[in-house]
Design a protein around this motif. Structure first.
Motif, mmCIF file in Angstrom:
data_model
loop_
_atom_site.group_PDB
_atom_site.id
_atom_site.type_symbol
_atom_site.label_atom_id
_atom_site.label_comp_id
_atom_site.label_asym_id
_atom_site.label_seq_id
_atom_site.Cartn_x
_atom_site.Cartn_y
_atom_site.Cartn_z
ATOM 1 N N UNK A 50 -12.851 3.523 -4.879
ATOM 2 C CA UNK A 50 -12.163 4.525 -4.032
ATOM 3 C C UNK A 50 -11.046 5.216 -4.809
ATOM 4 N N UNK A 51 -10.467 4.499 -5.757
ATOM 5 C CA UNK A 51 -9.351 5.030 -6.546
ATOM 6 C C UNK A 51 -9.786 5.759 -7.808
ATOM 7 N N UNK A 52 -11.073 5.707 -8.112
ATOM 8 C CA UNK A 52 -11.529 6.141 -9.434
ATOM 9 C C UNK A 52 -11.724 7.644 -9.566
ATOM 10 N N UNK A 53 -11.842 8.336 -8.440
ATOM 11 C CA UNK A 53 -12.192 9.761 -8.501
ATOM 12 C C UNK A 53 -13.672 9.969 -8.772
ATOM 13 N N UNK A 54 -14.450 8.885 -8.868
ATOM 14 C CA UNK A 54 -15.881 9.026 -9.157
ATOM 15 C C UNK A 54 -16.688 9.295 -7.888
ATOM 16 N N UNK A 55 -16.289 8.696 -6.792
ATOM 17 C CA UNK A 55 -17.016 8.940 -5.539
ATOM 18 C C UNK A 55 -16.347 10.107 -4.811
ATOM 19 N N UNK A 56 -17.165 11.063 -4.422
ATOM 20 C CA UNK A 56 -16.619 12.303 -3.854
ATOM 21 C C UNK A 56 -17.228 12.583 -2.486
ATOM 22 N N UNK A 57 -16.517 13.370 -1.681
ATOM 23 C CA UNK A 57 -17.052 13.750 -0.373
ATOM 24 C C UNK A 57 -18.435 14.389 -0.508
ATOM 25 N N UNK B 109 -7.427 13.846 2.678
ATOM 26 C CA UNK B 109 -8.490 13.481 1.717
ATOM 27 C C UNK B 109 -8.353 14.316 0.446
ATOM 28 N N UNK B 110 -8.173 15.622 0.662
ATOM 29 C CA UNK B 110 -8.108 16.528 -0.505
ATOM 30 C C UNK B 110 -6.945 16.162 -1.426
ATOM 31 N N UNK B 111 -5.819 15.831 -0.834
ATOM 32 C CA UNK B 111 -4.650 15.491 -1.635
ATOM 33 C C UNK B 111 -4.876 14.160 -2.381
ATOM 34 N N UNK B 112 -5.464 13.209 -1.678
ATOM 35 C CA UNK B 112 -5.777 11.902 -2.286
ATOM 36 C C UNK B 112 -6.657 12.110 -3.527
ATOM 37 N N UNK C 153 -6.099 12.095 -7.959
ATOM 38 C CA UNK C 153 -7.003 11.351 -8.838
ATOM 39 C C UNK C 153 -7.855 12.272 -9.709
ATOM 40 N N UNK C 154 -7.408 13.517 -9.820
ATOM 41 C CA UNK C 154 -8.049 14.444 -10.756
ATOM 42 C C UNK C 154 -9.287 15.136 -10.235
ATOM 43 N N UNK C 155 -9.507 15.105 -8.921
ATOM 44 C CA UNK C 155 -10.701 15.741 -8.364
ATOM 45 C C UNK C 155 -10.267 16.922 -7.488
ATOM 46 N N UNK C 156 -10.664 18.116 -7.889
ATOM 47 C CA UNK C 156 -10.273 19.335 -7.163
ATOM 48 C C UNK C 156 -11.306 19.675 -6.085
ATOM 49 N N UNK C 157 -10.866 20.371 -5.022
ATOM 50 C CA UNK C 157 -11.771 20.691 -3.921
ATOM 51 C C UNK C 157 -13.082 21.371 -4.347
ATOM 52 N N UNK C 158 -13.061 22.191 -5.366
ATOM 53 C CA UNK C 158 -14.288 22.865 -5.802
ATOM 54 C C UNK C 158 -15.348 21.913 -6.340
ATOM 55 N N UNK C 159 -14.959 20.665 -6.582
ATOM 56 C CA UNK C 159 -15.888 19.720 -7.232
ATOM 57 C C UNK C 159 -16.707 18.907 -6.244
#
Ligand SMILES: CC(C)[C@H](C(=O)O)[C@@H](O)C(=O)O
Ligand code: SF4
Length: 426
Positions: free
Chosen positions: A108-115, A234-237, A241-247
């Motif tokens: 959950x903290x890794x930025x690997x799993x995304x919405x 969610x977006x801020x979280x 962790x380095x994941x932008x909404x466009x991703x």
């Protein structure tokens, strides 16, 4: 008829416009999470069939967590199997012992799993990641093998249960109390094979850590997974962790989506709740009965996060764990462990007479580092209180929030944390 978030995610991964509950689909998996307990069996299946490959090494995340550091030779071999596979297949997302912790919390903290993604793993609490608006679920070793090999998995499209949580929770009432109350109301099979979708103004205000606690417990009501729609929290979280909404892709349920069941909970009416042995649905208000405890455990993928440890520290500060009670505190990941040290929480825990352990599943499932003996009574921040879950089958396990666990550790009997917090404020 509109669709729910889960239906939209599954449709997108099956190349379909829409899907209907009950149909069988073959979906692509965006991520496969592997730990050392169930992955070796899946790998053996593949090896025996000459299918020893991975669909995409970048989409596999490997985290040894249950039996590490190894407590016996068999555990050491399971770890070796995972590690040699990771090395052999060039899997970069390997969170080795000392760099990871409990797989769900690491992920959950890794930025690997995304919405909007699909995630499977050979672990029933994979539903945890649903708080990020993903479709995340546990599968057996055979399906895990298929996912590792082909990046595909079949699903029967689940029905969705809508859980609306309204109102403000009182002091001392946490997301754990909310989810224990929901499971008390619907039963341990109340959401069988359903997606539990959480909405309502309580959820809108809830931070990600609290949301993970809710989705994590979906399986304790029989749910296929839990899910929360993406919002600014969610977006801020993710951004941190380095994941932008466009991703990533955000899905929202349609206003006319079909729900199999809708329930509403008023958070202001929920009390600190304790699930009595031996089923998570056996909830009662904390402190109803004066039950002496021998053990207090704070940890697990449900409640081993930094916010949980802060709540515990707030109660333990300046107090001592009762004589005769063994308190074990397990930060869920190495990063959380460090954060707790930096914030001075470790000193509070040690001064209180608690044992602080290394990140692992150990005590949660009675494998190591805190196994219960005959007739022990444990108040636990984990998710399961089945017979034998934490060790001896005669041991009794009571599930509660970290605050209730801490308050009970101090008094030596199961205690409503609100009584302790009031004392601290005086
Ligand atoms: C060991 C693993 C298969 C198991 C699970 O899937 O839930 C464990 O994590 C648990 O909590 O009991
Ligand atoms: S912390 Fe407990 S519930 Fe979570 S994955 Fe580990 S053993 Fe399972």
């Amino acid at each position: 008829m509109g669709s729910t978030i889960a239906e939209k995610i599954l449709a997108a991964h099956a190349g379909r416009e829409t899907v209907t509950p009950g149909e069988l689909l073959e979906c692509t998996t965006d991520l496969v999470l592997c730990h050392e307990i169930t992955t070796p069996a899946a790998l053996r299946m593949l090896e025996e069939r000459g299918m020893d490959r991975v669909f995409d090494p970048e989409k596999i995340v490997a985290v040894p967590d249950h039996s590490v550091p190894a407590m016996n030779i068999k555990a050491a071999q399971m770890y070796q199997k995972l590690k040699s596979w990771v090395q052999d297949k060039g899997i970069r997302h390997f969170y080795d012992v000392g760099r990871g912790g409990i797989a769900h919390v690491v992920l959950e903290n890794s930025g690997l799993i995304k919405p909007g993604q699909t995630l499977v793993s050979g672990d029933s609490h994979t539903c945890n990641a649903g708080a990020l608006g993903a479709f995340a679920t546990g599968v057996g070793s055979t399906d895990l093998a298929g996912a590792i090999y082909a990046g595909r998995v079949w699903f029967k499209v689940p029905e969705t249960m809508l859980i609306r949580v309204i109102g403000e929770a009182g002091p001392g009432v946490t997301p754990k109390d909310i989810v224990l109350e929901v499971i008390r109301q619907i039963g341990a099979d109340g959401a069988n094979y359903m997606v539990m979708e959480w909405v309502g103004d309580y959820i809108d205000r809830l931070d990600m850590e609290g949301r993970f606690t809710l989705t994590n417990m979906a399986i304790e009501a029989g749910g296929k997974t839990g899910i929360v729609a993406v919002d600014d929290i969610t977006r801020e979280y993710l951004r941190v962790r380095g994941v932008e909404p466009g991703e990533y892709t955000e899905y929202q349920s349609d206003p006319d989506a079909r729900y199999a069941v809708t329930i509403e909970i008023d958070a202001s009416q929920v009390q600190p709740t304790v699930a009595y042995p031996h089923i998570p649905s056996n909830g009662r208000v904390a402190g109803t009965d004066a039950i002496p405890v021998t053990h207090a455990y704070v940890g697990s993928c449900t409640n081993g996060r930094i916010s949980d440890l802060r709540e515990v520290a707030q109660i333990l500060r300046g107090r001592r764990v009762a004589d005769g009670v063994q308190m074990i505190i397990v930060p869920a990941t190495q990063a959380i462990w460090k954060q707790a040290a930096v914030e001075g929480l470790m000193e509070i825990f040690v001064d209180a007479g608690a044992t602080v352990s290394y990140p692992s599943c150990g005590a949660c499932l009675g494998m190591h580092t805190g196994v219960l003996g005959p007739n022990d009574v444990c108040i636990s921040s984990s998710n399961r209180n089945f017979v034998g879950r934490m060790g001896d089958p005669t041991a009794q396990i009571y599930l509660a929030s970290p605050a209730t666990v801490a308050a009970s550790a101090v008094t030596g009997v199961i205690t409503d944390p609100r009584t302790m917090q009031a004392e601290a404020a005086d």
